[in-house]
Design a protein around this motif. Structure first.
Motif, PDB file in Angstrom:
ATOM      1  N   ASN A   1       1.480  19.372   0.577  1.00 30.27           N
ATOM      2  CA  ASN A   1       1.069  18.177  -0.152  1.00 30.27           C
ATOM      3  C   ASN A   1       2.281  17.258  -0.285  1.00 30.27           C
ATOM      4  O   ASN A   1       3.173  17.506  -1.081  1.00 30.27           O
ATOM      5  CB  ASN A   1       0.542  18.549  -1.539  1.00 30.27           C
ATOM      6  CG  ASN A   1      -0.091  17.355  -2.251  1.00 30.27           C
ATOM      7  OD1 ASN A   1       0.122  16.210  -1.873  1.00 30.27           O
ATOM      8  ND2 ASN A   1      -0.873  17.624  -3.280  1.00 30.27           N
ATOM      9  N   LEU A   2       2.318  16.214   0.540  1.00 31.28           N
ATOM     10  CA  LEU A   2       3.420  15.246   0.551  1.00 31.28           C
ATOM     11  C   LEU A   2       2.923  13.878   0.099  1.00 31.28           C
ATOM     12  O   LEU A   2       3.481  12.850   0.469  1.00 31.28           O
ATOM     13  CB  LEU A   2       4.017  15.170   1.956  1.00 31.28           C
ATOM     14  CG  LEU A   2       4.770  16.434   2.409  1.00 31.28           C
ATOM     15  CD1 LEU A   2       4.791  16.535   3.931  1.00 31.28           C
ATOM     16  CD2 LEU A   2       6.186  16.437   1.860  1.00 31.28           C
ATOM     17  N   ASP A   3       1.883  13.885  -0.707  1.00 33.86           N
ATOM     18  CA  ASP A   3       1.290  12.657  -1.226  1.00 33.86           C
ATOM     19  C   ASP A   3       2.364  11.832  -1.946  1.00 33.86           C
ATOM     20  O   ASP A   3       2.958  12.280  -2.915  1.00 33.86           O
ATOM     21  CB  ASP A   3       0.165  13.024  -2.201  1.00 33.86           C
ATOM     22  CG  ASP A   3      -0.614  11.820  -2.696  1.00 33.86           C
ATOM     23  OD1 ASP A   3      -0.173  10.680  -2.462  1.00 33.86           O
ATOM     24  OD2 ASP A   3      -1.659  12.007  -3.341  1.00 33.86           O
ATOM     25  N   GLY A   4       2.607  10.625  -1.441  1.00 32.71           N
ATOM     26  CA  GLY A   4       3.562   9.735  -2.095  1.00 32.71           C
ATOM     27  C   GLY A   4       5.016  10.139  -1.950  1.00 32.71           C
ATOM     28  O   GLY A   4       5.881   9.575  -2.625  1.00 32.71           O
ATOM     29  N   ALA A   5       5.320  11.098  -1.087  1.00 34.71           N
ATOM     30  CA  ALA A   5       6.702  11.564  -0.934  1.00 34.71           C
ATOM     31  C   ALA A   5       7.572  10.497  -0.273  1.00 34.71           C
ATOM     32  O   ALA A   5       7.098   9.687   0.518  1.00 34.71           O
ATOM     33  CB  ALA A   5       6.734  12.845  -0.110  1.00 34.71           C
ATOM     34  N   ASP A   6       8.858  10.507  -0.609  1.00 31.21           N
ATOM     35  CA  ASP A   6       9.816   9.587  -0.010  1.00 31.21           C
ATOM     36  C   ASP A   6      10.493  10.297   1.155  1.00 31.21           C
ATOM     37  O   ASP A   6      11.337  11.168   0.960  1.00 31.21           O
ATOM     38  CB  ASP A   6      10.867   9.173  -1.053  1.00 31.21           C
ATOM     39  CG  ASP A   6      11.854   8.136  -0.512  1.00 31.21           C
ATOM     40  OD1 ASP A   6      11.794   7.839   0.692  1.00 31.21           O
ATOM     41  OD2 ASP A   6      12.679   7.642  -1.308  1.00 31.21           O
ATOM     42  N   LEU A   7      10.095   9.941   2.370  1.00 29.31           N
ATOM     43  CA  LEU A   7      10.627  10.564   3.581  1.00 29.31           C
ATOM     44  C   LEU A   7      11.371   9.542   4.440  1.00 29.31           C
ATOM     45  O   LEU A   7      11.469   9.688   5.653  1.00 29.31           O
ATOM     46  CB  LEU A   7       9.481  11.197   4.380  1.00 29.31           C
ATOM     47  CG  LEU A   7       8.922  12.500   3.800  1.00 29.31           C
ATOM     48  CD1 LEU A   7       7.475  12.700   4.227  1.00 29.31           C
ATOM     49  CD2 LEU A   7       9.769  13.688   4.227  1.00 29.31           C
ATOM     50  N   ARG A   8      11.925   8.532   3.809  1.00 29.65           N
ATOM     51  CA  ARG A   8      12.659   7.508   4.554  1.00 29.65           C
ATOM     52  C   ARG A   8      13.855   8.137   5.269  1.00 29.65           C
ATOM     53  O   ARG A   8      14.682   8.809   4.657  1.00 29.65           O
ATOM     54  CB  ARG A   8      13.156   6.424   3.606  1.00 29.65           C
ATOM     55  CG  ARG A   8      12.067   5.527   3.039  1.00 29.65           C
ATOM     56  CD  ARG A   8      12.625   4.573   2.013  1.00 29.65           C
ATOM     57  NE  ARG A   8      13.160   5.312   0.862  1.00 29.65           N
ATOM     58  CZ  ARG A   8      13.855   4.742  -0.127  1.00 29.65           C
ATOM     59  NH1 ARG A   8      14.107   3.443  -0.083  1.00 29.65           N
ATOM     60  NH2 ARG A   8      14.297   5.468  -1.133  1.00 29.65           N
ATOM     61  N   GLY A   9      13.915   7.912   6.565  1.00 27.65           N
ATOM     62  CA  GLY A   9      15.039   8.418   7.342  1.00 27.65           C
ATOM     63  C   GLY A   9      15.068   9.925   7.498  1.00 27.65           C
ATOM     64  O   GLY A   9      16.061  10.480   7.981  1.00 27.65           O
ATOM     65  N   ALA A  10      14.002  10.603   7.120  1.00 35.57           N
ATOM     66  CA  ALA A  10      13.967  12.066   7.235  1.00 35.57           C
ATOM     67  C   ALA A  10      13.880  12.480   8.705  1.00 35.57           C
ATOM     68  O   ALA A  10      13.311  11.774   9.535  1.00 35.57           O
ATOM     69  CB  ALA A  10      12.780  12.634   6.465  1.00 35.57           C
ATOM     70  N   ILE A  11      14.474  13.618   9.015  1.00 33.78           N
ATOM     71  CA  ILE A  11      14.425  14.154  10.375  1.00 33.78           C
ATOM     72  C   ILE A  11      13.329  15.215  10.431  1.00 33.78           C
ATOM     73  O   ILE A  11      13.463  16.296   9.859  1.00 33.78           O
ATOM     74  CB  ILE A  11      15.776  14.761  10.783  1.00 33.78           C
ATOM     75  CG1 ILE A  11      16.884  13.706  10.671  1.00 33.78           C
ATOM     76  CG2 ILE A  11      15.714  15.308  12.207  1.00 33.78           C
ATOM     77  CD1 ILE A  11      18.271  14.251  10.903  1.00 33.78           C
ATOM     78  N   LEU A  12      12.238  14.864  11.091  1.00 31.95           N
ATOM     79  CA  LEU A  12      11.083  15.757  11.212  1.00 31.95           C
ATOM     80  C   LEU A  12      10.845  16.113  12.674  1.00 31.95           C
ATOM     81  O   LEU A  12       9.703  16.323  13.096  1.00 31.95           O
ATOM     82  CB  LEU A  12       9.853  15.095  10.593  1.00 31.95           C
ATOM     83  CG  LEU A  12       9.910  14.908   9.068  1.00 31.95           C
ATOM     84  CD1 LEU A  12       8.954  13.824   8.614  1.00 31.95           C
ATOM     85  CD2 LEU A  12       9.607  16.221   8.365  1.00 31.95           C
ATOM     86  N   TYR A  13      11.924  16.209  13.415  1.00 30.70           N
ATOM     87  CA  TYR A  13      11.845  16.537  14.836  1.00 30.70           C
ATOM     88  C   TYR A  13      11.155  17.889  15.032  1.00 30.70           C
ATOM     89  O   TYR A  13      11.565  18.899  14.475  1.00 30.70           O
ATOM     90  CB  TYR A  13      13.256  16.573  15.428  1.00 30.70           C
ATOM     91  CG  TYR A  13      13.331  17.028  16.870  1.00 30.70           C
ATOM     92  CD1 TYR A  13      12.940  16.175  17.901  1.00 30.70           C
ATOM     93  CD2 TYR A  13      13.781  18.307  17.190  1.00 30.70           C
ATOM     94  CE1 TYR A  13      13.004  16.584  19.219  1.00 30.70           C
ATOM     95  CE2 TYR A  13      13.857  18.725  18.509  1.00 30.70           C
ATOM     96  CZ  TYR A  13      13.458  17.861  19.519  1.00 30.70           C
ATOM     97  OH  TYR A  13      13.529  18.281  20.824  1.00 30.70           O
TER      98      TYR A  13
END
Length: 209
Positions: A137-149
């Motif tokens: 559950n990542l509802d509304g999460a701040d993932l700016r610039g996150a590395i999700l490779y």
């Protein structure tokens, strides 16, 4: 009349006692969660202050990395159901200390965050390469610039999440809820979109209801 007065007094006393108990429980719970954060930072600082151990902890597959990862996952699991502020403190510490203990590499898988509650958590610039976030559950999460490779986000809820500038190359977004998500500047290459199609450009983002 006297009976009514006695009942009113008794009920009033019970109500005040109930409120007091709720407050005491809330304070105890808050203190317990604060203790989780303090203990986590204490243990991780011990790793960070030993240069040799710290360097090993930053490499997936090492014993030190496994210990740091276990400490992090344990703390996050103990904070399950809490507000995002305390969870964000965990990721803030990892970010500022340079520990990418949840990430994986070519030979080692990332951390297992399957169905984790990370609503509104600050995950900006977090290294979550090859991490299993399926059903999270990542509802509304701040993932700016996150590395999700090559991260597995299959079935995750990213409703309203901020993924601007995120690295999503090779990520699995199959069946992911991207309603209202911000994907501006996000990087796509061999990314599986919610409709199951692979893209080199960008996944379609439906408007939030």
């Amino acid at each position: 009349m006297k009976l009514a007065i006695l009942l009113t007094i008794a009920l009033g006393g019970w109500y005040l006692s109930s409120i007091n108990d709720d407050r005491q429980n809330a304070i105890a719970s808050s203190n317990q969660q604060d203790a989780v954060i303090r203990e986590y930072i204490k243990e991780m600082r011990g790793i960070a202050l030993n240069m040799k151990v710290a360097q090993a902890a930053k490499r997936p597959g090492t014993e030190a990395n496994g210990i740091a990862r276990a400490l992090t996952l344990t703390a996050l699991s103990q904070l399950k159901g809490e507000g995002p502020d305390r969870r964000s403190l965990i990721f803030q510490f990892l970010r500022e200390s340079g520990f990418s203990v949840l990430a994986g590499n070519k030979t080692h898988a990332g951390a297992n965050l399957f169905r984790y509650d990370l609503r509104k958590t600050d995950l900006s610039k977090a290294n979550l390469s090859r991490t299993d976030l399926s059903g999270a559950n990542l509802d509304g999460a701040d993932l700016r610039g996150a590395i999700l490779y090559r991260a597995n986000l299959n079935g995750a809820d990213l409703n309203g999440a901020n993924l601007s500038g995120a690295e999503l190359s090779g990520a699995n977004l199959g069946r992911t809820n991207l309603s209202g998500a911000n994907l501006s500047g996000a990087k796509f290459k061999d990314t599986i979109c919610p409709d199951g199609r692979k893209t080199e450009k960008r996944c379609h983002v439906p408007h939030a209801p």
